[in-house]
Design a protein around this motif. Sequence first.
Motif, mmCIF file in Angstrom:
data_model
loop_
_atom_site.group_PDB
_atom_site.id
_atom_site.type_symbol
_atom_site.label_atom_id
_atom_site.label_comp_id
_atom_site.label_asym_id
_atom_site.label_seq_id
_atom_site.Cartn_x
_atom_site.Cartn_y
_atom_site.Cartn_z
ATOM 1 N N PRO A 122 0.847 -1.211 0.000
ATOM 2 C CA PRO A 122 0.000 0.000 0.000
ATOM 3 C C PRO A 122 0.869 1.243 0.000
ATOM 4 N N GLY A 123 0.440 2.268 -0.697
ATOM 5 C CA GLY A 123 1.207 3.505 -0.775
ATOM 6 C C GLY A 123 0.980 4.387 0.444
ATOM 7 N N GLY A 124 1.674 5.496 0.459
ATOM 8 C CA GLY A 124 1.530 6.443 1.561
ATOM 9 C C GLY A 124 2.114 7.778 1.173
ATOM 10 N N LEU A 125 1.813 8.815 1.926
ATOM 11 C CA LEU A 125 2.331 10.144 1.649
ATOM 12 C C LEU A 125 3.794 10.254 2.071
ATOM 13 N N HIS A 126 4.541 11.045 1.313
ATOM 14 C CA HIS A 126 5.933 11.335 1.645
ATOM 15 C C HIS A 126 5.974 12.072 2.988
ATOM 16 N N PRO A 127 7.018 11.858 3.797
ATOM 17 C CA PRO A 127 7.068 12.521 5.112
ATOM 18 C C PRO A 127 6.988 14.042 5.028
ATOM 19 N N VAL A 128 7.588 14.632 3.994
ATOM 20 C CA VAL A 128 7.491 16.090 3.847
ATOM 21 C C VAL A 128 6.057 16.490 3.499
ATOM 22 N N SER A 129 5.372 15.670 2.696
ATOM 23 C CA SER A 129 3.965 15.953 2.381
ATOM 24 C C SER A 129 3.110 15.871 3.639
ATOM 25 N N LEU A 130 3.426 14.915 4.499
ATOM 26 C CA LEU A 130 2.695 14.810 5.772
ATOM 27 C C LEU A 130 2.888 16.081 6.599
ATOM 28 N N ASP B 169 16.124 10.825 -1.897
ATOM 29 C CA ASP B 169 16.878 9.767 -2.591
ATOM 30 C C ASP B 169 15.961 8.709 -3.191
ATOM 31 N N GLY B 170 14.713 8.645 -2.729
ATOM 32 C CA GLY B 170 13.765 7.659 -3.271
ATOM 33 C C GLY B 170 13.989 6.241 -2.770
ATOM 34 N N ASP B 171 14.663 6.073 -1.641
ATOM 35 C CA ASP B 171 14.897 4.736 -1.078
ATOM 36 C C ASP B 171 13.626 4.277 -0.369
ATOM 37 N N ILE B 172 12.962 3.265 -0.929
ATOM 38 C CA ILE B 172 11.688 2.813 -0.389
ATOM 39 C C ILE B 172 11.842 2.261 1.028
ATOM 40 N N ARG B 173 13.030 1.739 1.362
ATOM 41 C CA ARG B 173 13.244 1.200 2.706
ATOM 42 C C ARG B 173 13.158 2.321 3.743
ATOM 43 N N PHE B 174 13.621 3.506 3.370
ATOM 44 C CA PHE B 174 13.546 4.664 4.278
ATOM 45 C C PHE B 174 12.123 5.216 4.320
ATOM 46 N N LEU B 175 11.511 5.378 3.144
ATOM 47 C CA LEU B 175 10.216 6.042 3.053
ATOM 48 C C LEU B 175 9.067 5.217 3.651
ATOM 49 N N ARG B 176 9.182 3.868 3.596
ATOM 50 C CA ARG B 176 8.069 3.050 4.100
ATOM 51 C C ARG B 176 7.893 3.201 5.616
ATOM 52 N N GLN B 177 8.889 3.748 6.307
ATOM 53 C CA GLN B 177 8.750 3.957 7.745
ATOM 54 C C GLN B 177 7.663 4.979 8.072
ATOM 55 N N PHE B 178 7.355 5.848 7.103
ATOM 56 C CA PHE B 178 6.398 6.928 7.377
ATOM 57 C C PHE B 178 5.014 6.605 6.835
ATOM 58 N N ARG B 179 4.850 5.386 6.283
ATOM 59 C CA ARG B 179 3.586 5.017 5.675
ATOM 60 C C ARG B 179 2.498 4.867 6.725
#
Length: 347
Positions: free
Chosen positions: A104-112, A337-347
């Motif tokens: 499932p997708g989620g908003l970018h932390p900056v968008s949040l 950087d677009g690293d999904i491993r980093f970004l999925r923490q904010f999902r």
Amino acid sequence: MSNDLESIVAGAREAFGKAATPADLENAKAQFLGKSGRITELMKGLGALAVEEKKTRGAAINLAKQAIEAALTERRHALADAELEVQLRAEALDVSLPGRMREPGGLHPVSLTMERIEQIFASMGFDVADGPELESDWHSFTSLNNPPNHPARSMQDTFYVDIKGDDGIPYNLRPHTSPMQVRYAHAHIKKYAGKKMPEIRVIAPGRTYRVDSDATHSPMFHQCEGLWLGENVSFKDLKVVFTDFCRTFFESDDLALRFRPSFFPFTEPSAEIDIQFQSGPLAGRWLEVAGSGQVHPSVVRNMGLDPEKYIGFAFGMGPDRLTMLRYGVNDLRLFFDGDIRFLRQFR
């Protein structure tokens, strides 16, 4: 069927059986059913026979022809099945491999963070404005009381493009969202022309661009400009509004704010805003989060208003910086950087 016809049929079956490809099969077919094929030659010879013999011989030849056509069809099907089998093997899926799950997708932390900022200021009665990222020199600098020799205008700090405005100066990728102060004020004045104009209370979040890149800076970053202008708006209002915002944003009353005297061309007096957490990993450190000040009379004048009548404050803060503080991230570049491993923490 006579022996010679049985021999021809047997020969056809053997030839068809040896055909490894559809092309080979068509060549074998021509030997028996083509214009000069063996069955065709036999049919041509019927004309020389007596009537009764012609009937008997013709019927036998037809039976042989049907048997050969049946063998041909059978071999065609066999070759087609073999070709399909090869294709299926080549395209086979190993169903024993684990499936690829669509996360499932989620908003970018900056968008949040941007959404959170907008919601908080909206609850205080602020509008949210959006403007162009490609700006004129007048909106980016002149209208904001930046002198012609201000360092921000240099190529080392601002990105320029090969498009010139009416003043002959190239457009720029906006280095801040401050131009929205003047743009919004002009639209506000036009909207209420001939009527009593309410106070200007607005924030302008969005992307901005500067020639800078390190752990705490990015060539593309985000900024949120704020403006409150009216007939009786003071520096005290700035302190109350921004203190309330910070405590709501970080969900903590356990933090202090400090306003340090500073200088910005578009405000006078000006102040840097620092916050200090009283607990947690950042406890005790003063952290800069925004620049602010009372709107300069020249800027108020460029908005089309009388600075003797209208007064107020403006502030500019970095949502990227607030995101780093909120989530404990120490390198700004991780956000982009677009690293999904980093970004999925904010999902």
